[in-house]
Design an enzyme around this catalytic site. Structure first.
Site, PDB file in Angstrom:
ATOM      1  CB  CYS A 121       2.710  12.431  -0.195  1.00  0.00           C
ATOM      2  SG  CYS A 121       2.568  11.235   1.162  1.00  0.00           S
ATOM      3  CB  CYS A 202       0.061  11.524   2.928  1.00  0.00           C
ATOM      4  SG  CYS A 202       0.673  10.822   1.389  1.00  0.00           S
TER       5      CYS A 202
END
Length: 305
Positions: A121, A202
């Site tokens: 992420c 993400c």
């Protein structure tokens, strides 16, 4: 009586010889006809067309395997369980002996599954018209990954491949460009890889665009504008940061308030993303200045630190 037997044997030998000659003639005729038919197919078949793009990269197998092994051993040993031989075979099977204008996403699905890996992420960095700059930046800053920094993108970056229905099944002379046929091996591959890269993003994601492009920094026809932007998951991505970079010395065709950037922001807002746009993101601009230290833009940049 012996004379009659001798004559009979001579007749048998003659018949046998004639039969052998007829059989050989038939075989020769069959080979000639097969050759003519095959030659005819090669002349009219799509595999004989001269395409406009460069042909398959020489020593493609060695290039793919070398890059794969380097990636999983030297750069990302945590991916050491990847099978480079299977990855190469799945890539080869996707295009070899196939019409280069009839490639489907299904052809590449095994490759995508074999070579995919998680993307941490906050690390995904997308780009359009900033290829050299964005990759210089990811080489100097390991906190970000472009598609070309993943295993799939690393193996395929700046190489080409396409098949040919005739032997040896690979066209080393030329391959079709997207405007010749959209379902060519390169276009289908990069669309699928880009889609998968976007789906894996993400946290905070970044996109680096070129504010010196006269036609506009954001283009709906680009891979980012047509595929990646629509495969970002609003449930996984918290923010989209736009870095609008202008060339050192200009031209300064567009800023964050420009028409195409506002169109991009509208698309992202409609998909419920939070957006931050920054003109000439400083860490990237400083990297530009490494190659242009004496330019006025860089002196101003230095003075403002």
């Amino acid at each position: 009586m012996p004379l009659q037997q001798g004559s009979a044997r001579m007749r048998q030998r003659t018949v046998l010889l004639v039969g052998i000659v007829v059989l050989l003639a038939a075989l020769v005729l069959a080979v000639v006809l097969a050759s003519l038919l095959t030659h005819g197919r090669h002349e009219v078949g799509p595999q004989m067309l001269k395409w406009k793009d460069r042909g398959t990269t020489k020593n493609l197998q060695e290039v793919i395997l070398g890059r794969c092994y380097n990636y999983i051993t030297a750069q990302h040993p945590e991916l050491g369980d990847k099978d480079c031989l299977k990855i190469w075979e799945s890539l080869k099977d996707a295009f070899i002996y196939k019409n280069p204008c009839n490639i489907t996403p299904e052809d590449y699905q095994p490759l995508m599954e074999l070579a995919s890996h998680p993307i941490p992420c906050n690390k995904s960095l997308f780009w359009s018209k900033t290829g050299d700059l964005v990759h210089r930046y990811t080489k100097s800053n390991q906190n970000f990954l472009t598609l070309e920094d993943t295993l799939l993108g690393y193996m395929a970056d700046r190489i080409s491949w396409c098949g040919d229905p005739s032997a040896p099944g690979i066209n080393y002379e030329s391959c079709p460009k997207r405007n010749e046929c959209e379902s060519n091996p390169g276009s289908v591959f990069w669309k699928m890889a880009s889609k998968m890269f976007a789906e894996a993003a993400c946290g905070v994601v970044q996109v680096m665009l070129n504010g010196s492009v006269e036609a506009g920094a954001f283009r709906s026809s680009s891979i980012f504008g047509s595929i990646e932007i629509f495969n970002l998951d609003p449930d996984k991505v918290s923010e989209v940061h736009i870095w609008l970079m202008q060339d050192i010395g200009g031209p300064q065709s567009e800023s964050c308030s420009g028409h195409s950037i506002q169109r991009l922001i509208s698309i992202l807002e409609e998909r419920n993303f939070k957006i931050i746009c920054e003109d000439n993101y400083r860490p990237v601009q400083l990297l530009q200045c490494v190659h242009n230290p004496e330019h006025t833009d860089c002196r101003l940049c230095t003075n403002s630190t």
